[in-house]
Write a protein that holds these residues in place. Structure first.
Motif, PDB file in Angstrom:
ATOM      1  N   ARG A  31      28.168  23.139  55.598  1.00 44.51           N
ATOM      2  CA  ARG A  31      28.512  24.243  54.786  1.00 44.51           C
ATOM      3  C   ARG A  31      29.466  25.122  55.928  1.00 44.51           C
ATOM      4  O   ARG A  31      29.276  25.333  56.951  1.00 44.51           O
ATOM      5  CB  ARG A  31      27.376  25.301  54.567  1.00 44.51           C
ATOM      6  N   PRO A  32      30.607  25.620  55.408  1.00 50.28           N
ATOM      7  CA  PRO A  32      31.541  26.151  56.241  1.00 50.28           C
ATOM      8  C   PRO A  32      31.173  27.476  56.803  1.00 50.28           C
ATOM      9  O   PRO A  32      30.279  28.255  56.151  1.00 50.28           O
ATOM     10  CB  PRO A  32      32.836  26.467  55.378  1.00 50.28           C
ATOM     11  N   GLY A  61      40.371  30.065  56.174  1.00 50.44           N
ATOM     12  CA  GLY A  61      39.077  30.266  55.508  1.00 50.44           C
ATOM     13  C   GLY A  61      38.613  31.256  54.598  1.00 50.44           C
ATOM     14  O   GLY A  61      37.766  31.184  53.757  1.00 50.44           O
ATOM     15  N   ASP A  63      39.501  33.389  51.054  1.00 52.21           N
ATOM     16  CA  ASP A  63      40.116  33.273  49.617  1.00 52.21           C
ATOM     17  C   ASP A  63      40.116  34.657  49.106  1.00 52.21           C
ATOM     18  O   ASP A  63      40.583  34.882  48.043  1.00 52.21           O
ATOM     19  CB  ASP A  63      39.489  32.457  48.817  1.00 52.21           C
ATOM     20  N   THR A  83      42.887  39.519  46.998  1.00 51.46           N
ATOM     21  CA  THR A  83      43.476  38.078  47.321  1.00 51.46           C
ATOM     22  C   THR A  83      44.688  37.988  48.006  1.00 51.46           C
ATOM     23  O   THR A  83      45.027  37.006  48.486  1.00 51.46           O
ATOM     24  CB  THR A  83      43.481  37.241  45.947  1.00 51.46           C
ATOM     25  N   CYS A 104      36.466  37.212  53.277  1.00 54.58           N
ATOM     26  CA  CYS A 104      35.382  36.442  52.453  1.00 54.58           C
ATOM     27  C   CYS A 104      35.649  35.086  52.011  1.00 54.58           C
ATOM     28  O   CYS A 104      36.968  34.954  51.544  1.00 54.58           O
ATOM     29  CB  CYS A 104      34.631  37.014  51.312  1.00 54.58           C
ATOM     30  N   GLY A 105      35.033  34.202  52.205  1.00 53.98           N
ATOM     31  CA  GLY A 105      35.525  32.736  51.599  1.00 53.98           C
ATOM     32  C   GLY A 105      34.307  31.933  51.367  1.00 53.98           C
ATOM     33  O   GLY A 105      33.094  32.655  51.210  1.00 53.98           O
ATOM     34  N   PRO A 106      34.146  30.592  51.100  1.00 56.27           N
ATOM     35  CA  PRO A 106      33.022  29.733  50.838  1.00 56.27           C
ATOM     36  C   PRO A 106      31.914  29.914  51.661  1.00 56.27           C
ATOM     37  O   PRO A 106      30.740  29.751  51.391  1.00 56.27           O
ATOM     38  CB  PRO A 106      33.625  28.493  50.596  1.00 56.27           C
ATOM     39  N   GLY A 107      32.280  30.266  53.078  1.00 51.51           N
ATOM     40  CA  GLY A 107      31.093  29.925  54.050  1.00 51.51           C
ATOM     41  C   GLY A 107      30.324  31.744  54.130  1.00 51.51           C
ATOM     42  O   GLY A 107      29.525  31.785  54.973  1.00 51.51           O
ATOM     43  N   CYS A 109      30.997  36.133  54.291  1.00 50.61           N
ATOM     44  CA  CYS A 109      31.997  37.079  54.390  1.00 50.61           C
ATOM     45  C   CYS A 109      31.962  37.174  56.062  1.00 50.61           C
ATOM     46  O   CYS A 109      30.839  37.241  56.636  1.00 50.61           O
ATOM     47  CB  CYS A 109      31.637  38.510  53.878  1.00 50.61           C
TER      48      CYS A 109
END
Length: 195
Positions: A31-32, A61, A63, A83, A104-107, A109
């Protein structure tokens, strides 16, 4: 006859940071990590009327970003998640505000950025036009009217004509025009008028 007993054992699994254990299938998936906090956050200081513009450097990292605003110490999120690396706070029309930005991103905030302060400029008011110059009126050349003319005034969209029977007034409004001339046809041949 032999009997078998099934014993359930609890097993503790230690999972290193950044690794996700998917239950039931035995797969481990990386997980990132959450992105770093935004850096180089800047807010405008009166350059823009009735808004504060906030900018920051792009974070690897990330988005989306969360913008937090406060008057004192009570920060609240403003706007939707952003964004881009710019935010125009059009609700902050007067006074100063403090801002923090979260990446904040896939991993997940990041932590909050360093706080910065910004302020909006007062609303720009239109500059009044300059007064007309070279105002002149005919002196008996026309039998039933007085012709008035002037040099157009910078930034003027229309003109109001005022008239009096004495140089000291009282003056009253008699007409409005968008032209730089006017013909006063409501005159008496025996009266001198001032404009």
């Amino acid at each position: 006859m032999t009997r078998y007993a099934f014993v359930k054992k609890a097993v503790a699994v230690v999972v290193p940071a950044g690794v996700l254990l998917l239950a039931g299938c035995g797969l481990l998936e990386a997980r990132p990590d959450p992105p770093q906090p935004p850096e180089d956050v800047r807010a405008s200081e009166g350059e823009y009327p009735e808004q504060i513009v906030l900018v920051w450097s792009e974070v690897e990292g990330a988005d989306r970003y969360r913008v937090l605003r406060a008057r004192n110490d009570d920060y609240e999120q403003v706007g939707d998640p952003v964004t881009r690396t710019i935010y125009q706070d059009t609700d902050a029309t007067t006074g100063s505000f403090w801002y923090k930005v979260v990446a904040c991103g896939p991993g997940g905030c990041s932590a909050e950025s360093q706080a910065v302060t910004g302020s909006a400029a007062a609303p720009k008011r239109p500059v009044p036009p300059l007064p007309p110059t070279d105002v002149r009126a005919s002196e008996g050349e026309h039998r039933h009217e007085i012709a008035i003319a002037w040099q157009p005034a910078e930034r003027a969209e229309a003109y109001t004509i005022h008239r009096a029977e004495a140089a000291t007034g009282p003056f009253e409004e008699i007409a409005r025009t968008q032209s730089s001339s006017y013909r006063d046809e409501d005159v008496d041949q025996n009266v001198v008028f001032w404009y």
